[in-house]
Design an enzyme around this catalytic site. Structure first.
Site, short mmCIF file in Angstrom:
data_model
loop_
_atom_site.label_atom_id
_atom_site.label_comp_id
_atom_site.label_asym_id
_atom_site.label_seq_id
_atom_site.Cartn_x
_atom_site.Cartn_y
_atom_site.Cartn_z
N HIS A 190 0.90 -1.31 -0.06
CA HIS A 190 -0.01 -0.16 0.05
C HIS A 190 1.13 1.16 0.07
O HIS A 190 0.45 2.38 0.42
CB HIS A 190 -0.91 0.02 1.27
CG HIS A 190 -1.70 -1.09 1.21
ND1 HIS A 190 -2.87 -1.29 0.81
CD2 HIS A 190 -1.42 -2.36 2.12
CE1 HIS A 190 -3.20 -2.59 1.16
NE2 HIS A 190 -2.67 -3.40 2.06
N SER A 311 14.84 21.60 -16.24
CA SER A 311 13.70 22.08 -16.58
C SER A 311 14.07 23.77 -16.94
O SER A 311 15.17 24.04 -16.58
CB SER A 311 12.91 22.48 -15.28
OG SER A 311 12.28 23.54 -15.54
N LYS A 317 15.82 21.46 -11.08
CA LYS A 317 15.35 20.42 -11.37
C LYS A 317 16.06 19.32 -12.33
O LYS A 317 16.99 19.64 -12.79
CB LYS A 317 14.14 20.48 -12.20
CG LYS A 317 12.89 21.30 -11.58
CD LYS A 317 12.10 20.42 -10.86
CE LYS A 317 10.95 20.02 -11.52
NZ LYS A 317 9.85 19.41 -11.31
N ASN A 319 14.78 15.99 -13.95
CA ASN A 319 13.45 15.14 -14.24
C ASN A 319 13.77 14.00 -14.77
O ASN A 319 14.71 13.76 -15.73
CB ASN A 319 12.67 15.77 -14.97
CG ASN A 319 12.04 17.19 -14.55
OD1 ASN A 319 11.89 17.31 -13.50
ND2 ASN A 319 11.94 18.16 -15.41
N GLU A 324 9.65 8.22 -16.89
CA GLU A 324 8.23 8.92 -17.22
C GLU A 324 7.55 8.55 -18.63
O GLU A 324 6.43 8.20 -18.77
CB GLU A 324 8.37 10.40 -16.96
CG GLU A 324 8.50 10.59 -15.64
CD GLU A 324 8.57 12.34 -15.47
OE1 GLU A 324 7.66 12.94 -15.40
OE2 GLU A 324 9.79 12.62 -15.56
#
Ligand code: ARG
Length: 496
Positions: A190, A311, A317, A319, A324
């Site tokens: 969970h 970014s 940043k 990323n 993704e």
């Protein structure tokens, strides 16, 4: 003696007939069908320009060209063996097709929408180059069995590439797992800290998923490798073809057993997309974890810069674009599977033009799977675990609570009662912001008199993971065993 000149006369008449035939055909094409269609005979009107573009597939099926040519060469050799083509015609066909392949590969071939698809473009170019022999190539076959064969040849190649990338990724996982057999991290259920595990164990879970994926692809490859050629349009052909010979030349395991089925079903492509959808689903799960783990909040891993982007506005940043994107690409592969299932649904036997729509979803699936696997195979060996963060996180969330319950069971307390006792200890830990291992012996004994000093052996993270020492457990010894089994499996696979 008159006898010696007879065969020459016969030959000359033959050649003359062929030439007249050619001229007649040329004139008919020029006068009736300016589009130079290969099926123009029956038609009196030319195709509507929009319909022509709408029904054409050459923009995308030209990707099948090398397989179409491979298939045609095998077909020509077989026709020659059964005396439908002469040796000379066969040679002309092979040379012509090889030249066409070279011009396609050089980007010099002119594809024409008027010629609808890859098959007719190549056949027309062949006839243009070698004349009459080119027109004989289509004897005893149809585009229906031709396209079904081309796709299978294409898929066979792609399945090999996919398998190689999958193995490379698995190899990367296995070495990272071997280096981290005793690296402790929290295991989750969970997405809540559940029990301590080893990072190597977590990585080997990914390995197992990929192992099943590669087995699914291998199984699919068996059904892909069956040859529809010879089914002709749907019913087979009246020519004395030798399908076993063509199958052997093309490396198929055998010809398909039913011509109607051979030209019409695309279940092998659907199966491939289903295996791909599952693979992508697995990659999306890994991606999700990599995205979470590389965040500042988890900070479990450092991703190599080469797999991230910055970014344009926020200088801090980094990323995790690659995972993704792979996570996102799962959607298109699932979509392709549904496209093909829906395409096939309710189609009556035998071939229907619907099947022309199989190619784009199939090609897209192949490209997406290969790209995603390649990105992962390059990235995974470069993932760096931040061991201190993993350890710190495992210490939070009372991950050894089950170990305390098991300890109490060992002291003769029924599991349900032990569960209750540990719940109370966890409540004290929460109130005072301490892990179970940080409570004093006296405090623990306040919950159960059966607790003694040896409790601290099981409350440590190391004690917890080392205790799970059975097949499939998280103990470092088991992880090392799983790693060596996996290495043997991969080596065997490469050897065979
Ligand atoms: N381009 C067609 C396809 O991809 C080839 C087969 C066409 N057959 C036909 N009878 N129109 O399916």
């Amino acid at each position: 003696m008159r006898t010696s000149s007879a065969p020459i006369c016969f030959k000359l008449r033959h050649i003359l007939n062929d030439i007249l035939d050619e001229i007649h055909c040329y004139l008919r094409i020029m006068s009736q069908d300016k589009q130079n269609k290969l099926w123009g005979g029956r038609f009196t009107q030319s195709t509507d320009a929009f319909v022509q573009a709408f029904t054409a597939s050459v923009d995308f099926d030209q990707r099948l060209a090398p397989y179409d040519i491979q298939c045609s060469i095998a077909h020509a050799k077989m026709l020659t063996k059964v005396s439908i083509l002469t040796e000379q015609e066969c040679e002309q066909i092979i040379t012509g097709l090889s030249d066409i392949l070279a011009s396609i590969q050089a980007g010099e071939f002119e594809w024409s929408i008027a010629l609808e698809d890859v098959h007719m473009n190549i056949e027309a170019a062949l006839t243009e180059r070698i004349g009459i022999a080119g027109k004989k190539l289509h004897t005893g076959r149809s585009r229906n069995d031709q396209v079904a064969t081309d796709i299978r040849l294409f898929m066979r190649d792609q399945l090999m590439l996919i398998d190689a990338e999958l193995s490379r990724l698995q190899q990367g996982l296995v070495s990272l797992a071997g280096e981290n057999a005793d690296t402790i991290m929290p295991g989750f259920t969970h997405l809540q800290v559940a029990q301590p595990i080893t990072f190597g164990h977590h990585l080997m879970a990914w390995f197992e998923m990929l192992k099943r994926d590669s087995q699914r692809f291998a199984d699919c490859a068996k059904r892909v490798n069956v040859m529809p050629l010879g089914s002709a349009a749907l019913a087979g052909t009246s020519y004395p073809i030798d399908r076993n010979m063509t199958a052997e030349l093309l490396g198929f395991s055998h010809p398909c057993a039913n011509s109607l089925d051979g030209v019409s079903d695309r279940d092998f492509a659907i199966e491939f997309c289903a295996a791909s959808a599952l693979l992508m689903t697995h990659l999306s799960r890994f991606s999700e974890e990599i995205v979470l783990w590389s965040s500042a909040q988890f900070n479990f891993i450092e991703l190599p810069d080469a797999f991230c982007t910055g970014s344009s506005i926020m200088p801090q940043k980094k990323n995790p674009d690659v995972p993704e994107l792979v996570r996102g690409k799962t959607g298109r592969v699932n979509g392709n599977l549904v496209s093909l299932l829906t395409l096939m649904k309710s189609q009556p036997l035998a071939y229907n033009k619907d099947n022309q729509e199989d190619k784009e979803p199939l090609f897209d699936t192949v490209d997406t799977v290969l790209g995603s696997l390649r990105a992962f195979a390059d990235m995974v060996p470069n993932i760096e675990p931040v061991k201190a963060s993993m350890l710190k996180a495992a210490k939070q969330g009372f991950s050894t609570a089950t170990d305390l319950a098991d300890y109490l069971v060992g002291k003769g307390i029924p599991f349900r009662d032990a569960h209750e006792v540990v719940g109370l200890a966890v409540r004290l830990g929460t109130q005072t912001q301490r892990d179970l291992s940080e409570l004093s012996l006296e405090e623990l004994q306040g919950f159960s008199a059966k607790i003694s000093a040896d409790v601290f052996d099981v409350l440590t993270l190391e004690g917890s993971v080392f205790a799970r020492d059975h097949i499939g457990g998280t103990a470092p010894r088991q992880v090392m065993q799983a790693v060596s089994d996996a290495k043997a499996f991969l080596n065997n696979k490469n050897a065979s």
